[in-house]
Design an enzyme around this catalytic site. Structure first.
Site, PDB file in Angstrom:
ATOM      1  N   GLY A 188     -13.847   0.170  -4.920  1.00  0.00           N
ATOM      2  CA  GLY A 188     -13.556   0.955  -3.687  1.00  0.00           C
ATOM      3  C   GLY A 188     -14.173   0.561  -2.114  1.00  0.00           C
ATOM      4  O   GLY A 188     -13.977  -0.864  -1.757  1.00  0.00           O
ATOM      5  N   ASP A 196      -8.252   8.177   0.390  1.00  0.00           N
ATOM      6  CA  ASP A 196      -8.962   7.218   1.304  1.00  0.00           C
ATOM      7  C   ASP A 196      -7.834   7.150   2.992  1.00  0.00           C
ATOM      8  O   ASP A 196      -8.659   6.060   3.762  1.00  0.00           O
ATOM      9  CB  ASP A 196      -7.953   5.751   0.723  1.00  0.00           C
ATOM     10  CG  ASP A 196      -8.657   5.117  -0.438  1.00  0.00           C
ATOM     11  OD1 ASP A 196      -9.444   5.165  -0.502  1.00  0.00           O
ATOM     12  OD2 ASP A 196      -8.191   3.886  -0.679  1.00  0.00           O
ATOM     13  N   THR A 232      -9.800   0.229  -9.435  1.00  0.00           N
ATOM     14  CA  THR A 232      -8.722  -0.735  -8.953  1.00  0.00           C
ATOM     15  C   THR A 232      -8.997  -2.180  -9.557  1.00  0.00           C
ATOM     16  O   THR A 232      -9.523  -1.916 -11.016  1.00  0.00           O
ATOM     17  CB  THR A 232      -9.257  -1.145  -7.502  1.00  0.00           C
ATOM     18  OG1 THR A 232      -9.291   0.124  -6.872  1.00  0.00           O
ATOM     19  CG2 THR A 232      -8.611  -2.147  -6.810  1.00  0.00           C
ATOM     20  N   ARG A 271       1.011  -1.567  -0.019  1.00  0.00           N
ATOM     21  CA  ARG A 271       0.233   0.294   0.132  1.00  0.00           C
ATOM     22  C   ARG A 271       0.655   1.517  -0.009  1.00  0.00           C
ATOM     23  O   ARG A 271       1.866   0.853   1.064  1.00  0.00           O
ATOM     24  CB  ARG A 271      -0.926   0.201   1.330  1.00  0.00           C
ATOM     25  CG  ARG A 271      -1.874   1.155   1.661  1.00  0.00           C
ATOM     26  CD  ARG A 271      -2.904   1.043   0.363  1.00  0.00           C
ATOM     27  NE  ARG A 271      -4.107   1.675   0.963  1.00  0.00           N
ATOM     28  CZ  ARG A 271      -5.333   1.967  -0.127  1.00  0.00           C
ATOM     29  NH1 ARG A 271      -4.860   1.663  -0.860  1.00  0.00           N
ATOM     30  NH2 ARG A 271      -6.251   2.843   0.248  1.00  0.00           N
ATOM     31  N   ASN A 284      -6.527   4.047  -7.124  1.00  0.00           N
ATOM     32  CA  ASN A 284      -7.557   4.554  -6.331  1.00  0.00           C
ATOM     33  C   ASN A 284      -8.439   4.502  -7.371  1.00  0.00           C
ATOM     34  O   ASN A 284      -9.061   3.904  -8.452  1.00  0.00           O
ATOM     35  CB  ASN A 284      -6.687   5.608  -5.411  1.00  0.00           C
ATOM     36  CG  ASN A 284      -8.772   6.248  -4.895  1.00  0.00           C
ATOM     37  OD1 ASN A 284      -9.166   5.315  -4.391  1.00  0.00           O
ATOM     38  ND2 ASN A 284      -8.516   7.359  -4.157  1.00  0.00           N
TER      39      ASN A 284
END
Ligand code: DON
Length: 572
Positions: free
Chosen positions: A477, A426, A384, A111, A404
């Site tokens: 999402g 996010d 995504t 991430r 994103n």
């Protein structure tokens, strides 16, 4: 000192993947000008399913060349970075979950991280106005990219040299590939933003894209070659790092050389739980997905949902109420566990989840105002992309990666040819202010330098009799965990085929806003009954793009690509 450690680490990472390994010198040839979209295969030796047929083909060719599922997953991700710029990426991040043939369970967190100069109120104006425009588009929206580090971290489990895994992506970028109608249309829709958020016009800028046009990405090919030659250092240091930092300077971004050098991906203990004899393996924090799926499945486990029937009012209502309660916990308690003590054990315990369902009423909607996150004692177009891979050795890999939003921040790193993510959105940029998916948060997911923003990505593997049974995941999402939940319930409880489990209309609830989203095609009779019970419903277009592989009773692999996009399944 930190610099020396980072450089050493990059060098070790390269060696871990490299090139001392023997493999046949024949290179993998993919025809990027003539390909078909295959939605379903049943294969004996291995299968790959991803958002783009060319990327799935690359993965399967790697399997054929002697690679395992991890080799194929790496090559597929690199190919997606070229042929699926909406979400495939070098400038974003992702999660890798694997169940290896030797029984090992692996998860790798790559991430993005908040840059060193990021701070809690960076998207709040002096008068208190939250600036989602800045967290969602342009240079300031970008977190420090994690994908390249993640690829090299997963190389620990590969068989083939990295050079072989990356070459198909280099070829696709250098020679180009033919774009589909959908791709042409999404590039055409992007033109205004591209002009607005770029300091150097990228190759994606064009008067009009048409189906059948060839997209050549020379800058991206050069970046990939630097990665091929120098490993992770080919991205986080040297020329690519220079191009990123120069882009930041031109456009007001804050990612620095230090941020790039200090970035690291993290192997983590997967989040696993048992459901009626199946073992479900998912991603831990900073993904909310593994824990949410755990909470939702355990909240319905003793309710005999199988007998209620697929898309029955009773089943949809029960799953909605489970989702409502789990997502309330997401908003309050979930965030990067390296920075915030997330009470994972507590809120996934059977006692807690039964307690959570105490005010569940099968006759009516529970208003979200009555579902407060619990006070615990000792307080502890969107795009995504997901890919699922399996091989005949018994390795299963489930990977979800993201920029994103579709095309991330819409900023392409000048001279390097890849989109920068807009993952900073996010984070909870201000308590109670919804992000682009309507999710709210607070302290647990507040911005801090070096912290990872909470994610919904839910790459998942299900074991049956201790062997891989389902490999699944999706974009979407905050709808990701509810979709994975539904796909699993469809198969495990409603005995549906993989195709039906994926293709049938989905629904979604996330506590706040207190709205039940129903995908186009959802049965009207169930919808009407739910409205009578007090649900505020909203119809919407496609929910996600689920890529699934299921192992059939005869041991063959059934790979199904979602029909909501150009997604393709390949196998042999
Ligand atoms: O990590 C997350 O939860 C989001 N950035 C995922 C974005 C996404 O799935 C967009 N796709 N439809």
């Amino acid at each position: 000192m930190q610099k020396i450690i980072a450089s050493l680490f990059a060098a070790i990472l390269l060696m871990a993947c490299n090139n001392s390994r023997q493999s046949s010198s024949s290179s993998i040839v993919i025809n990027p000008y003539n390909y078909t979209v295959v939605k379903k295969v049943v294969a004996e030796n291995g299968a790959v399913v991803s958002a783009h047929p060319l990327a799935s083909k690359v993965g399967v060719e790697i399997l054929k060349a002697g690679g395992n599922a991890v080799d194929a997953a790496i090559a597929t991700q690199l190919a997606l970075a070229v042929v699926y710029p909406n979400a495939g990426n070098l400038g974003g991040g992702g999660f890798f979950v694997a169940r290896l043939a030797n029984g090992e369970q692996v998860s790798i967190d790559y991430r993005e991280k908040a840059p060193g100069k990021a701070h809690r109120d960076m998207y709040i104006d002096a008068d208190g106005t939250p600036r989602t425009d800045k967290s969602q588009d342009g240079h300031l929206a970008g977190g420090v990219p994690g994908t390249v580090f993640g690829l090299f971290t997963s190389c620990k489990y590969t068989k083939l040299p990295f050079a072989k895994l990356i070459q198909p992506a280099i070829d696709l970028a250098e020679k180009g590939f033919v774009i589909t109608k959908r791709e042409a249309s999404s590039l055409n829709n992007l033109q205004k933003d591209l002009k607005k958020y770029n300091t150097i016009m990228p190759v994606f800028v064009k008067d009009k894209w048409n189906e059948g046009d060839t997209l050549v990405q020379t800058d991206l090919a050069n970046t990939l070659k630097r990665i091929k030659d120098k490993g992770a250092a080919g991205f986080y240091e040297g020329e690519t790092a220079r191009l990123i930092v120069e882009e930041m300077k031109r456009g007001g971004g804050i990612i620095s050389y230090e941020d790039l050098k200090n970035y690291n991906a993290k192997p983590r203990e997967p989040h696993s739980f048992m459901y009626k004899g199946y073992k479900i393996i998912g991603m831990p924090m900073p993904s909310s997905g593994g824990l949410l799926v755990h909470q939702m499945m355990k909240m319905i486990e003793n309710k005999n949902i199988g007998a209620m029937g697929f898309h029955s009012t009773a089943a949809v209502q029960l799953m909605t109420e489970a989702a409502r309660r789990a997502y309330a916990d997401r908003a309050e308690y979930m965030g990067d566990a390296d920075f915030y003590k997330v009470p994972v054990q507590q809120i996934s315990s059977d006692v807690y989840l039964q307690e959570r369902m105490k005010n569940y009423d099968p006759a009516k909607a529970t208003p979200s105002t009555e579902i407060k996150p619990r006070i615990l004692t000792g307080k502890e177009s969107e795009e995504t992309t997901h890919l699922s891979v399996i091989d005949k050795e018994g390795n299963a890999v489930s990977v979800t990666t993201t920029l994103n939003n579709s095309y991330g921040s819409r900023t392409v790193i000048g001279g390097a040819g890849f989109f920068l993510n807009d993952e900073m959105d996010d984070f909870s940029i201000k308590p109670g202010v919804p992000n682009m998916y309507g999710a709210i948060g607070g302290e647990a997911n507040a911005i801090m330098p070096g912290k990872r923003m909470l994610s919904s990505m839910t790459p998942t593997i299900v074991l049956k009799d201790n062997k891989p049974y389902i490999v699944v995941g999706t974009p979407g999402g905050t709808t990701i965990p509810t979709q994975v939940f539904q796909t699993l319930v469809n198969i495990l409880e409603f005995n549906m085929s993989a195709e039906d489990a994926v293709y049938k209309p989905k629904f979604h609830h996330q506590w706040l806003p207190d709205t039940l989203h129903l995908e186009r095609g959802f049965p009207t009779s169930t919808k009407d009954a739910l409205i009578k019970m007090g649900y505020a419903t909203r119809e919407r277009g496609a929910i996600g793009r689920t890529e699934i592989i299921r192992v059939l009773p005869n041991g063959k692999f059934e790979a199904v690509a979602d029909n909501r996009g150009d997604d393709g399944a390949e196998g042999f």
